[in-house]
Design an enzyme around this catalytic site. Structure first.
Site, short mmCIF file in Angstrom:
data_model
loop_
_atom_site.label_atom_id
_atom_site.label_comp_id
_atom_site.label_asym_id
_atom_site.label_seq_id
_atom_site.Cartn_x
_atom_site.Cartn_y
_atom_site.Cartn_z
CG ASP A 146 -7.99 -4.92 1.94
OD1 ASP A 146 -8.95 -4.49 2.61
OD2 ASP A 146 -7.95 -4.85 0.71
CE1 TYR B 204 -3.43 -2.74 0.78
CE2 TYR B 204 -4.61 -0.73 1.31
CZ TYR B 204 -4.61 -2.07 1.01
OH TYR B 204 -5.80 -2.74 0.94
#
Ligand code: IPM
Ligand code: MN
Length: 355
Positions: A245, A142
């Site tokens: 996630d 990310y």
């Protein structure tokens, strides 16, 4: 005692579910010797519309000046379908996580007896599931170097981790395991990725300090399967940002509705509480969103940030009572259902009656 809460309703159904959670907290204010003062700020798509930035300075300041943050949801389809968009609502969330140093995302996954029938999985497989995922939140792919070539024929995203980033969340996860069934599963892809090999090395080292905790290792592809086939085998799952996630959305299916799962993002300073369901744009403004995950996020805040376990338990029990009494939104029972507001009112009243 007054606690300052930064309230960031965000996009989509965020404002609707937030409204219900604040109602519940108002009752806690009324009934306990603690008072909450709420200061609202913009984030995400709604902040881009007004301020031209998804995490504006005024929101930053509000977060920094608060004792805890309640966050609704972020995202808008008008950006999802435009890969060339220069600015995105999600950037606001990522910037906020980084800015506030929220490195550990804690996502509990628990089945509710009243919801066992609502899950697409078999009852005897899921009944009694109770685990928590510690997802690293400010590193990995990310936040690594990324780019797209000028001719748009190639692009890259880099996954990188430092030992320090791995250590700090690992310690939190081990400490949590000590309070629970004393089992940790590290989910990684150490058969392929160097970052995963570093995670294993460090977790092995740290495990020597927590000799009561049993550690196991699972590759993420295998974990994706086991979470669905044997969810009861897990206690604490520790994992990096993107794997966390994905597997937490997957795990939410076990509970029967994505609308049930709260989460906490913690770091060195102020903590943030949010439902994991996202902005659910199709439901925005229709009064059909499930407010329970947001209300449970407020309960998690009382417990973890303010040491108000009794009040937190009252909220959790009230949500469970709503489930038992089938006072639920459409995602849980699509024949007999109530609106977001009706469910919120029912839970608020139940909370009030328990003092
Ligand atoms: C989440 C969300 C976010 C993430 C998005 C909105 C950036 O999916 O909190 O799980 O991927 O972390
Ligand atoms: Mn997600």
């Amino acid at each position: 005692m007054i606690y300052k809460i930064a309230v960031l309703p965000g996009d989509g159904i965020g404002p609707e579910v937030m409204f219900e959670a604040l109602k519940v907290l108002d009752i806690i204010s009324e009934k306990s010797d603690v008072n909450f003062s709420f200061t609202k700020s913009l984030i995400g798509s709604s902040a881009i519309d007004v301020e031209g930035h998804p995490f504006p300075d005024s929101t930053k300041k509000n977060c920094e000046d608060s004792d805890a943050i309640l966050f609704g949801a972020i995202g808008d389809p008008k950006y999802d379908n435009n890969p060339k968009a220069k600015i995105r609502p999600e950037d606001g969330l990522l910037e906020m996580r980084k800015f506030l140093g929220l490195y550990a995302n804690v996502r509990p996954v628990k089945t509710y007896d009243a919801l066992l029938e609502a899950s697409p999985l078999k009852k005897d497989i899921i009944s009694g599931t109770d685990f928590v995922v510690y997802r690293e939140l400010t590193g990995g792919i990310y936040f690594g170097n990324k780019g797209i070539s000028q001719d748009r024929k190639s692009a890259f995203d880099t996954c990188s981790y430092t030992s320090k980033e791995i250590e700090r969340i690992s310690h939190l996860a081990f400490k949590e395991a000590l309070k629970r069934k004393k089992q940790i599963t590290l989910v990684d892809k150490a058969n392929v990725l160097d970052t995963s090999r570093l995670w294993r090395e460090i977790v092995q080292e740290i495990s020597n300090k927590y000799s009561d905790v049993k550690v196991s290792y699972l590759f993420v592809d295998n974990a994706a399967m086991k979470i669905i086939t044997n969810p009861k085998d897990f206690d604490v799952i520790l994992t990096e940002n993107m794997f966390g996630d994905i597997i937490t959305d997957e795990a939410s299916v076990i509970t029967g509705s994505l609308g049930m799962l709260p989460s906490a993002s913690v770091g060195d300073k102020v903590s943030l509480y949010e439902p994991i369901h996202g902005s659910y744009p199709e439901a925005t403004g229709k009064g059909i969103a499930n407010p329970m995950a947001m209300i449970l996020s407020a309960a998690l805040m009382l417990d973890l940030s303010f040491n108000m376990k009794k009040e937190s338990d009252i909220i959790i029990k009230s949500v469970e009572d709503a489930l038992k009494n089938e006072f639920v939104t459409q995602d849980i029972n699509n024949k007999n259902f109530y609106s977001t507001q009706e469910v919120g009112n029912w839970i608020s009243k139940r909370v009030k009656d328990q003092f």
